[in-house]
Design a protein around this motif. Sequence first.
Motif, PDB file in Angstrom:
ATOM      1  N   VAL A 122     -27.346  39.415  41.534  1.00 22.70           N
ATOM      2  CA  VAL A 122     -27.464  38.769  42.840  1.00 22.70           C
ATOM      3  C   VAL A 122     -28.187  37.441  42.658  1.00 22.70           C
ATOM      4  O   VAL A 122     -28.910  37.254  41.668  1.00 22.70           O
ATOM      5  N   GLY A 129     -23.768  42.969  43.280  1.00 24.23           N
ATOM      6  CA  GLY A 129     -23.303  41.587  43.332  1.00 24.23           C
ATOM      7  C   GLY A 129     -22.120  41.384  42.405  1.00 24.23           C
ATOM      8  O   GLY A 129     -21.910  40.298  41.869  1.00 24.23           O
ATOM      9  N   LYS A 188     -35.748  39.662  46.198  1.00 29.29           N
ATOM     10  CA  LYS A 188     -36.835  40.321  46.913  1.00 29.29           C
ATOM     11  C   LYS A 188     -36.339  41.226  48.032  1.00 29.29           C
ATOM     12  O   LYS A 188     -37.022  42.184  48.416  1.00 29.29           O
ATOM     13  N   ALA A 189     -35.161  40.932  48.549  1.00 30.24           N
ATOM     14  CA  ALA A 189     -34.598  41.764  49.626  1.00 30.24           C
ATOM     15  C   ALA A 189     -33.816  42.949  49.081  1.00 30.24           C
ATOM     16  O   ALA A 189     -33.331  43.784  49.850  1.00 30.24           O
ATOM     17  N   LEU A 190     -33.700  43.044  47.769  1.00 29.95           N
ATOM     18  CA  LEU A 190     -32.936  44.119  47.145  1.00 29.95           C
ATOM     19  C   LEU A 190     -33.801  45.379  47.093  1.00 29.95           C
ATOM     20  O   LEU A 190     -34.772  45.450  46.366  1.00 29.95           O
ATOM     21  N   SER A 201     -37.443  32.829  41.282  1.00 24.71           N
ATOM     22  CA  SER A 201     -37.698  34.016  42.112  1.00 24.71           C
ATOM     23  C   SER A 201     -38.411  33.659  43.407  1.00 24.71           C
ATOM     24  O   SER A 201     -39.048  32.647  43.510  1.00 24.71           O
ATOM     25  N   ASN A 237     -26.036  49.464  48.144  1.00 22.18           N
ATOM     26  CA  ASN A 237     -26.533  49.326  46.775  1.00 22.18           C
ATOM     27  C   ASN A 237     -27.077  50.629  46.209  1.00 22.18           C
ATOM     28  O   ASN A 237     -26.892  50.932  45.028  1.00 22.18           O
ATOM     29  N   ASN A 296     -21.263  44.741  47.246  1.00 26.59           N
ATOM     30  CA  ASN A 296     -21.402  43.422  47.859  1.00 26.59           C
ATOM     31  C   ASN A 296     -21.601  43.609  49.354  1.00 26.59           C
ATOM     32  O   ASN A 296     -21.583  44.732  49.864  1.00 26.59           O
ATOM     33  N   ARG A 297     -21.805  42.537  50.075  1.00 21.03           N
ATOM     34  CA  ARG A 297     -22.119  42.639  51.501  1.00 21.03           C
ATOM     35  C   ARG A 297     -20.966  43.194  52.329  1.00 21.03           C
ATOM     36  O   ARG A 297     -21.157  43.927  53.286  1.00 21.03           O
ATOM     37  N   ALA A 355     -32.809  34.255  44.716  1.00 20.47           N
ATOM     38  CA  ALA A 355     -33.485  34.170  46.011  1.00 20.47           C
ATOM     39  C   ALA A 355     -33.302  35.434  46.842  1.00 20.47           C
ATOM     40  O   ALA A 355     -34.089  35.702  47.755  1.00 20.47           O
ATOM     41  N   GLN A 356     -32.270  36.211  46.534  1.00 15.50           N
ATOM     42  CA  GLN A 356     -32.013  37.440  47.279  1.00 15.50           C
ATOM     43  C   GLN A 356     -32.634  38.665  46.622  1.00 15.50           C
ATOM     44  O   GLN A 356     -32.555  39.771  47.171  1.00 15.50           O
TER      45      GLN A 356
END
Length: 262
Positions: free
Chosen positions: A71, A9, A77-79, A262, A57, A37-38, A74-75
């Motif tokens: 990051v 991020g 958990k998807a990491l 979180s 990543n 990053n995305r 909120a993001q």
Amino acid sequence: MTTRIGLVGGSGALGGALSKALLQQKPFADLELWISNRSGAAPEFASHENVHVTSDNQQLVAACDIVILSVPPAQFKALEIDASGKLVMSVMAGITIDDIAKATAATRIVRAMSSPAAANGLAYSPWVANVEVTPEDRAVVHKIFSATGKTDELDEEAHLDHFTAMTGPVPGFVAYYAQCMVDHAVKHGIAPDIADRAVRQLFLASGRMLAEDAATPAEQVQAMVDYAGTTAAGLTNMIESDLSEAISDGLLAAAEKAKKMS
């Protein structure tokens, strides 16, 4: 010896500020900086030969010795990364050391709070480390955050939620007080642009004086009260009101929100 630091991020508001601080202040003689990053692109860093950008990543983690997680909470958990064996630093609000350990398999973890003011060397970045973080790790962490402004190691992780509330939002609460002063001036007939300019200059001067003067804020307030002039009249009225309690309640609400990010 090359120091390889990766920012997951690293082109967002906070990650980008940390990246700029590391590149501008040069705390490491031979730095190799990775940013993920995305998009896998960061044109703002294109002129730096020692910057690598990726959308993967795990590729960043594999290439670096130090991984900074920046990051949005909120993001988190998807990491999906495996950072075992790495020094992992986080500047994510509300994400605990235990959360980071479970999600990344890292054992050496530092949790911190900073702000976008890092890009100008003006951030305050407190941090806390778990017991596995070595003295050598701590020296590196101090060097990184010293490049962003001022820094301190804390004893209690829970205190980071309060710093998230107090020093994370720049200008945040300070801007609200400035807005109140501008609104007061306009209400009494002063042109909005003049009021805005005057208050901005006041806060610029006040910030520098607070930063450079040895006297604490409390001592400076008392000195003004003791002088018994116009400022004393205003300060006495504010002190006798519930302003201090209202500010404390607001900061507490922000700290409670940080715990639930979180």
